[in-house]
Design a protein around this motif. Structure first.
Motif, PDB file in Angstrom:
ATOM      1  N   ASP A  28      -1.372   1.443  -8.815  1.00  0.00           N
ATOM      2  CA  ASP A  28      -1.328   0.584  -7.646  1.00  0.00           C
ATOM      3  C   ASP A  28      -0.173  -0.411  -7.786  1.00  0.00           C
TER       4      ASP A  28
ATOM      5  N   ARG B 144     -10.588   4.823  -5.279  1.00  0.00           N
ATOM      6  CA  ARG B 144      -9.915   4.989  -3.993  1.00  0.00           C
ATOM      7  C   ARG B 144      -8.915   6.134  -4.072  1.00  0.00           C
TER       8      ARG B 144
ATOM      9  N   ARG C 221      -5.246   7.134  -2.297  1.00  0.00           N
ATOM     10  CA  ARG C 221      -4.125   6.692  -1.475  1.00  0.00           C
ATOM     11  C   ARG C 221      -3.279   7.916  -1.127  1.00  0.00           C
TER      12      ARG C 221
ATOM     13  N   ALA D 175       0.847  -1.215   0.000  1.00  0.00           N
ATOM     14  CA  ALA D 175       0.000   0.000   0.000  1.00  0.00           C
ATOM     15  C   ALA D 175       0.867   1.244   0.000  1.00  0.00           C
TER      16      ALA D 175
ATOM     17  N   THR E  89      -5.769   4.645   2.836  1.00  0.00           N
ATOM     18  CA  THR E  89      -6.536   4.377   1.620  1.00  0.00           C
ATOM     19  C   THR E  89      -7.998   4.617   1.962  1.00  0.00           C
TER      20      THR E  89
END
Length: 417
Positions: free
Chosen positions: A199, A312, A314, A42, A283
């Motif tokens: 990602d 999303r 981040r 992440a 997130t």
């Protein structure tokens, strides 16, 4: 040649992919159940050639002193009795000169530019989808002193071919309307149109599947214990797999274990000046698409990076030099939420933030170890710090060239060459 890659993060998996493309037999070993479950899980999500100014720069020592008593400081040094931490810290201070910072920026930009092109080639070859956006990266500054301090590094990056343009607040908001709520507070900004985001975990796991289809063997759930060696060569890697001890043998070995590379290397008497810099991320689900950004952002004053990953958001950043614990510090987590909600209050469901921490393998210079070790068949591809996602494909292509007996294309200070 059979090559054993130690580590299945984004650096290890891209290394395996490039080695296999060059015809090598490849085995990847990792203690986790699948690829990309540690530092790649992440992270900030940016392919950021423009984020090349190292932590070690002339302004860093004074900032760190000011931040020592702040639990939410962007860079937090928590002294302990670990000699490796103090050695790293002293080396960091030695890198804080103008000359060293300029040298390190050159290395980081050159590798980053090359790596971005290699990533684009991988994407074209494989068709992997990973919530990628190619809308550039915008650094914004709400502190005039921070903006003034960014001008010289930005100029150096432009001289090196990274087109990081200096812009004003009006242009920043034009490029990214989500910054409109703080338009009057923006002292200035820079914008690099060629930078990207995506990602890293999705990419890593997707590329691992492609690599497996191409013939790479992945040994997950395998704990690496140490090495068998003789006369300056590695004979094998000692592991425990499915409860059984065994020795994995290959012709060559690549160490890509992130922060744990230094720990394993010490068993060989090999010193790598890598120390874990614990970073945090949140997130959160998008609430209002019109208020959420699409151009990736960097809030340099707070050392935070913002990436849009589909539906999303981040936000990642800060660095805590406190050892190998991944325990969440909720003060630091909440400070990320607070700053981000202040910047764009309507963009996301900030009260639903998912917190995460990871250990980034930091060198004092922010320049990674890529190249040959003094063992004839042990190679290093590790120590990428906050830029593992940015530099992964480039460093993988380069170490593949080195293992294959070729000089890499990129102008970089490879070790052992």
């Amino acid at each position: 040649m059979h090559v054993l890659v130690l580590g299945a993060g984004v650096v290890g998996v891209t290394t395996a992919w490039f080695l296999r493309k060059q015809g090598h037999e490849v085995t990847v070993v990792d203690r986790q159940s699948k690829a990309g479950l540690e530092t790649s899980y992440a992270n900030g999500g940016q392919i950021s050639v423009s984020h090349a100014e190292p932590w070690a720069n002339p302004s860093a020592p004074l900032k760190i002193l000011k931040w020592l008593t702040r639990p939410d400081a962007p860079l937090l040094f928590r002294p302990n009795l670990d000699p490796a931490q103090w050695r790293w810290g002293l080396s960091f201070l030695m890198q804080c000169t103008s000359a060293r910072a300029a040298h390190n920026i050159r290395q980081i930009v050159n590798l980053g530019t090359y790596s971005r092109a290699q990533l684009q080639a991988v994407r074209q070859d494989t068709g992997i989808e990973y919530d990628q956006l190619e809308k550039g990266i915008l650094h914004f500054y709400t502190n005039p002193k921070e903006f003034d301090g960014a001008l010289a590094p930005a100029r150096l990056m432009r001289d090196l071919g990274c087109d990081r343009q200096v812009i004003d607040a009006a242009r920043a908001v034009e490029l990214e309307p989500a910054l409109a709520p703080i338009r009057n507070r923006i002292a200035g900004a820079t914008y690099t149109a060629a930078d990207e985001s995506g990602d890293a975990r999705k990419f890593t796991q997707g590329l691992a599947r492609k690599a497996e289809e191409a013939g790479v063997t992945f040994l997950y759930g395998t704990e690496i214990l140490g090495f068998d060696r003789t006369h300056g060569r590695i004979l094998g890697v000692q592991v425990v797999r499915e409860g059984h001890y065994e020795v994995l043998r290959a012709d060559a070995y690549v160490l890509s274990l992130g922060s744990f590379s230094a720990v394993l290397a010490r068993k060989l008497g090999l010193f790598l000046n890598i120390y874990p810099a614990k970073g945090y991320s949140i997130t959160v689900p998008v609430r209002n698409k019109d208020a959420a950004f699409e151009v990736s952002l960097i809030d340099d004053e707070y050392k935070l990076v913002y990436s849009r990953l589909g539906d999303r958001i981040r936000v990642a950043g800060t660095a805590e030099l406190s050892g190998y614990s991944r325990t969440l510090n909720y003060t630091r987590c909440r400070s990320i939420v607070r700053r981000t909600a202040e910047i764009m209050p309507d963009a996301a469901y900030w009260d639903e933030a998912e917190f995460w921490s990871g250990l980034r393998p930091a060198t004092p210079s922010n320049v990674p170890y890529i190249g040959k070790s003094h063992f004839g068949n042990l190679y290093l591809n590790t120590g990428h710090g906050t830029l593992g996602w940015t530099h992964s494909c480039g460093s993988a292509a380069a170490i593949t060239d080195i293992i294959s007996g070729r000089r890499p294309e990129v102008d970089f200070s490879f070790i052992g060459l």
